[in-house]
Design a protein around this motif. Structure first.
Motif, PDB file in Angstrom:
ATOM      1  N   THR A   1      79.739 -39.218 -10.656  1.00 36.38           N
ATOM      2  CA  THR A   1      78.484 -39.240  -9.897  1.00 36.38           C
ATOM      3  C   THR A   1      78.596 -38.331  -8.690  1.00 36.38           C
ATOM      4  O   THR A   1      79.538 -38.438  -7.906  1.00 36.38           O
ATOM      5  CB  THR A   1      78.164 -40.678  -9.436  1.00 36.38           C
ATOM      6  N   ALA A   2      77.624 -37.438  -8.547  1.00 38.43           N
ATOM      7  CA  ALA A   2      77.625 -36.489  -7.434  1.00 38.43           C
ATOM      8  C   ALA A   2      76.907 -37.085  -6.225  1.00 38.43           C
ATOM      9  O   ALA A   2      75.848 -37.700  -6.361  1.00 38.43           O
ATOM     10  CB  ALA A   2      76.946 -35.189  -7.848  1.00 38.43           C
ATOM     11  N   LYS A   3      77.496 -36.897  -5.063  1.00 41.68           N
ATOM     12  CA  LYS A   3      76.898 -37.332  -3.808  1.00 41.68           C
ATOM     13  C   LYS A   3      76.394 -36.100  -3.061  1.00 41.68           C
ATOM     14  O   LYS A   3      77.169 -35.187  -2.774  1.00 41.68           O
ATOM     15  CB  LYS A   3      77.927 -38.076  -2.971  1.00 41.68           C
ATOM     16  N   SER A   4      75.081 -36.074  -2.769  1.00 41.07           N
ATOM     17  CA  SER A   4      74.523 -34.914  -2.076  1.00 41.07           C
ATOM     18  C   SER A   4      73.234 -35.304  -1.368  1.00 41.07           C
ATOM     19  O   SER A   4      72.720 -36.411  -1.548  1.00 41.07           O
ATOM     20  CB  SER A   4      74.245 -33.776  -3.065  1.00 41.07           C
ATOM     21  N   HIS A   5      72.692 -34.379  -0.581  1.00 35.52           N
ATOM     22  CA  HIS A   5      71.439 -34.639   0.131  1.00 35.52           C
ATOM     23  C   HIS A   5      70.241 -34.715  -0.823  1.00 35.52           C
ATOM     24  O   HIS A   5      69.194 -35.242  -0.459  1.00 35.52           O
ATOM     25  CB  HIS A   5      71.188 -33.551   1.182  1.00 35.52           C
TER      26      HIS A   5
ATOM     27  N   ILE B   1      70.933 -22.965 -11.068  1.00 33.34           N
ATOM     28  CA  ILE B   1      71.954 -22.701 -10.051  1.00 33.34           C
ATOM     29  C   ILE B   1      72.695 -23.979  -9.708  1.00 33.34           C
ATOM     30  O   ILE B   1      73.927 -24.001  -9.621  1.00 33.34           O
ATOM     31  CB  ILE B   1      71.292 -22.098  -8.783  1.00 33.34           C
ATOM     32  N   CYS B   2      71.944 -25.057  -9.522  1.00 33.34           N
ATOM     33  CA  CYS B   2      72.536 -26.344  -9.166  1.00 33.34           C
ATOM     34  C   CYS B   2      73.388 -26.901 -10.301  1.00 33.34           C
ATOM     35  O   CYS B   2      74.540 -27.296 -10.101  1.00 33.34           O
ATOM     36  CB  CYS B   2      71.440 -27.336  -8.792  1.00 33.34           C
ATOM     37  N   LYS B   3      72.821 -26.937 -11.498  1.00 34.72           N
ATOM     38  CA  LYS B   3      73.520 -27.545 -12.637  1.00 34.72           C
ATOM     39  C   LYS B   3      74.777 -26.760 -13.007  1.00 34.72           C
ATOM     40  O   LYS B   3      75.768 -27.340 -13.450  1.00 34.72           O
ATOM     41  CB  LYS B   3      72.580 -27.637 -13.849  1.00 34.72           C
ATOM     42  N   LYS B   4      74.751 -25.454 -12.835  1.00 37.28           N
ATOM     43  CA  LYS B   4      75.942 -24.651 -13.149  1.00 37.28           C
ATOM     44  C   LYS B   4      77.101 -25.066 -12.245  1.00 37.28           C
ATOM     45  O   LYS B   4      78.239 -25.258 -12.698  1.00 37.28           O
ATOM     46  CB  LYS B   4      75.621 -23.165 -12.967  1.00 37.28           C
ATOM     47  N   GLU B   5      76.807 -25.233 -10.960  1.00 38.30           N
ATOM     48  CA  GLU B   5      77.830 -25.656 -10.008  1.00 38.30           C
ATOM     49  C   GLU B   5      78.249 -27.102 -10.261  1.00 38.30           C
ATOM     50  O   GLU B   5      79.442 -27.433 -10.265  1.00 38.30           O
ATOM     51  CB  GLU B   5      77.284 -25.519  -8.586  1.00 38.30           C
ATOM     52  N   LEU B   6      77.262 -27.968 -10.479  1.00 38.30           N
ATOM     53  CA  LEU B   6      77.529 -29.396 -10.669  1.00 38.30           C
ATOM     54  C   LEU B   6      78.404 -29.647 -11.885  1.00 38.30           C
ATOM     55  O   LEU B   6      79.438 -30.338 -11.809  1.00 38.30           O
ATOM     56  CB  LEU B   6      76.207 -30.153 -10.813  1.00 38.30           C
ATOM     57  N   PHE B   7      78.004 -29.086 -13.028  1.00 36.81           N
ATOM     58  CA  PHE B   7      78.750 -29.353 -14.252  1.00 36.81           C
ATOM     59  C   PHE B   7      80.095 -28.625 -14.282  1.00 36.81           C
ATOM     60  O   PHE B   7      81.014 -29.055 -14.981  1.00 36.81           O
ATOM     61  CB  PHE B   7      77.907 -29.019 -15.477  1.00 36.81           C
ATOM     62  N   SER B   8      80.216 -27.550 -13.534  1.00 34.46           N
ATOM     63  CA  SER B   8      81.524 -26.905 -13.405  1.00 34.46           C
ATOM     64  C   SER B   8      82.492 -27.850 -12.695  1.00 34.46           C
ATOM     65  O   SER B   8      83.662 -27.990 -13.098  1.00 34.46           O
ATOM     66  CB  SER B   8      81.405 -25.583 -12.633  1.00 34.46           C
TER      67      SER B   8
ATOM     68  N   LEU C   1      73.065 -27.230  -1.162  1.00 32.76           N
ATOM     69  CA  LEU C   1      72.589 -26.284  -0.148  1.00 32.76           C
ATOM     70  C   LEU C   1      73.641 -25.246   0.218  1.00 32.76           C
ATOM     71  O   LEU C   1      73.311 -24.209   0.800  1.00 32.76           O
ATOM     72  CB  LEU C   1      72.141 -27.037   1.114  1.00 32.76           C
ATOM     73  N   SER C   2      74.888 -25.497  -0.116  1.00 33.79           N
ATOM     74  CA  SER C   2      75.954 -24.540   0.169  1.00 33.79           C
ATOM     75  C   SER C   2      76.089 -23.490  -0.936  1.00 33.79           C
ATOM     76  O   SER C   2      76.827 -22.510  -0.774  1.00 33.79           O
ATOM     77  CB  SER C   2      77.289 -25.266   0.358  1.00 33.79           C
TER      78      SER C   2
ATOM     79  N   VAL D   1      68.147 -29.698   4.794  1.00 32.65           N
ATOM     80  CA  VAL D   1      68.586 -31.089   4.898  1.00 32.65           C
ATOM     81  C   VAL D   1      67.502 -31.930   5.560  1.00 32.65           C
ATOM     82  O   VAL D   1      67.226 -33.064   5.138  1.00 32.65           O
ATOM     83  CB  VAL D   1      69.904 -31.185   5.695  1.00 32.65           C
ATOM     84  N   GLN D   2      66.864 -31.400   6.608  1.00 39.01           N
ATOM     85  CA  GLN D   2      65.826 -32.139   7.319  1.00 39.01           C
ATOM     86  C   GLN D   2      64.667 -32.499   6.397  1.00 39.01           C
ATOM     87  O   GLN D   2      64.188 -33.640   6.390  1.00 39.01           O
ATOM     88  CB  GLN D   2      65.301 -31.321   8.494  1.00 39.01           C
TER      89      GLN D   2
END
Length: 272
Positions: A54-58, A102-109, A87-88, A193-194
């Motif tokens: 499980t990923a923890k993120s904003h 973009i997100c899923k590529k980083e997440l699943f990697s 966001l990074s 983030v805001q």
């Protein structure tokens, strides 16, 4: 379980497929699909051969993270919660149409790396047969990284997954669909983030007021509220509270979408 024959066939196919993988890491978000997939995996494979990631993120509401932790504890499922701050990632915050890719590529990697470290054979995720017809650029990352989609493979639809979840006694059987908070932004509007915090607080307020299905879409300083059509009039009962609280959270204007809740409404701005 009392399952209709055609659905039993799909359920049996799912268990057979999971069994063939020997060990799996489940991308777990506490949603309807991933909870059912995780439960079926742990009921099919040796418990030590199943890992929930499980990923923890904003972009992931705290309530969803907490629900994932509570479920894994209640079912005695091994879970790893890891940091994944979208966001990074270069280009993500600019919110292009392929933001999800973009997100899923980083997440699943990251998930594949953790799975490898734990000697897990396969990574699985919870896309279902209904997702084939939706605009989901993140599925390209799933394909590129060879992530498996067992529910889609055996042809299970969302309604069928809900029916099976109910039979299994899962509380998520009638849970509202959820997508990451970044999906509340119109494409091209910068994700911060805001603003993610503003959306998270606003949707939690509406849920606490008893609304079953909500989205708070953001258009610069405008909040566009989506609820189920049969709950539209209820918004007016709480209009003063909703208006004042959302402005307290940072919105300048608060509006109600008369079209009601619909998945992927931000895709209306794309020519697809």
């Amino acid at each position: 379980m009392n399952i209709e024959p055609s659905l039993q066939i799909k359920y049996d196919e799912l268990k057979k497929y999971l069994s063939s993988l020997n060990s799996v890491a489940v991308a777990y978000s506490s949603g309807v699909d991933s909870t059912f997939l995780l439960k079926t995996a742990v009921d099919t494979l040796p418990r030590d051969n199943v890992l929930a990631l499980t990923a923890k993120s904003h972009s992931f509401p705290k309530r969803e993270l907490n629900e994932s932790i509570e479920f894994c504890k209640s079912e005695n499922i091994r879970q790893i919660v890891f940091e994944s701050e979208e966001l990074s990632i270069d280009g993500f915050s600019n919110n292009p149409p392929d933001r999800c890719y973009i997100c899923k590529k980083e997440l699943f990697s990251k998930i594949k790396g953790i799975a490898d470290e734990n000697n897990i054979n396969a990574v699985v995720e919870g896309s279902n047969a209904d997702d084939i017809n939706d605009y989901r650029p993140g599925m390209r990352a799933v394909s590129e990284l060879e992530i498996l989609s067992p529910l889609k493979k055996v042809g299970l639809t969302k309604d069928e997954i809900r029916a099976l979840s109910k039979q299994l006694g899962l509380k998520t059987w009638n849970k509202q669909p959820f997508a990451c908070l970044s999906s509340r932004f119109v494409y091209g509007e910068k994700i911060t983030v805001q603003k993610l915090d503003m959306i998270d607080k606003s949707e939690q307020l509406l849920l606490d007021l008893g609304f079953k299905q909500v989205r708070v879409r953001i258009h610069n300083d405008v909040a566009r509220i989506e609820v189920l059509p049969n709950e539209t009039e209820r918004v007016m009962q709480f209009k003063d509270t909703i208006n004042s609280k959302l402005k307290e959270y940072g919105f300048r204007y608060v509006t109600l979408d008369l079209g009601g809740y619909r998945t992927g409404s931000m895709n209306d701005s794309l020519n697809i």
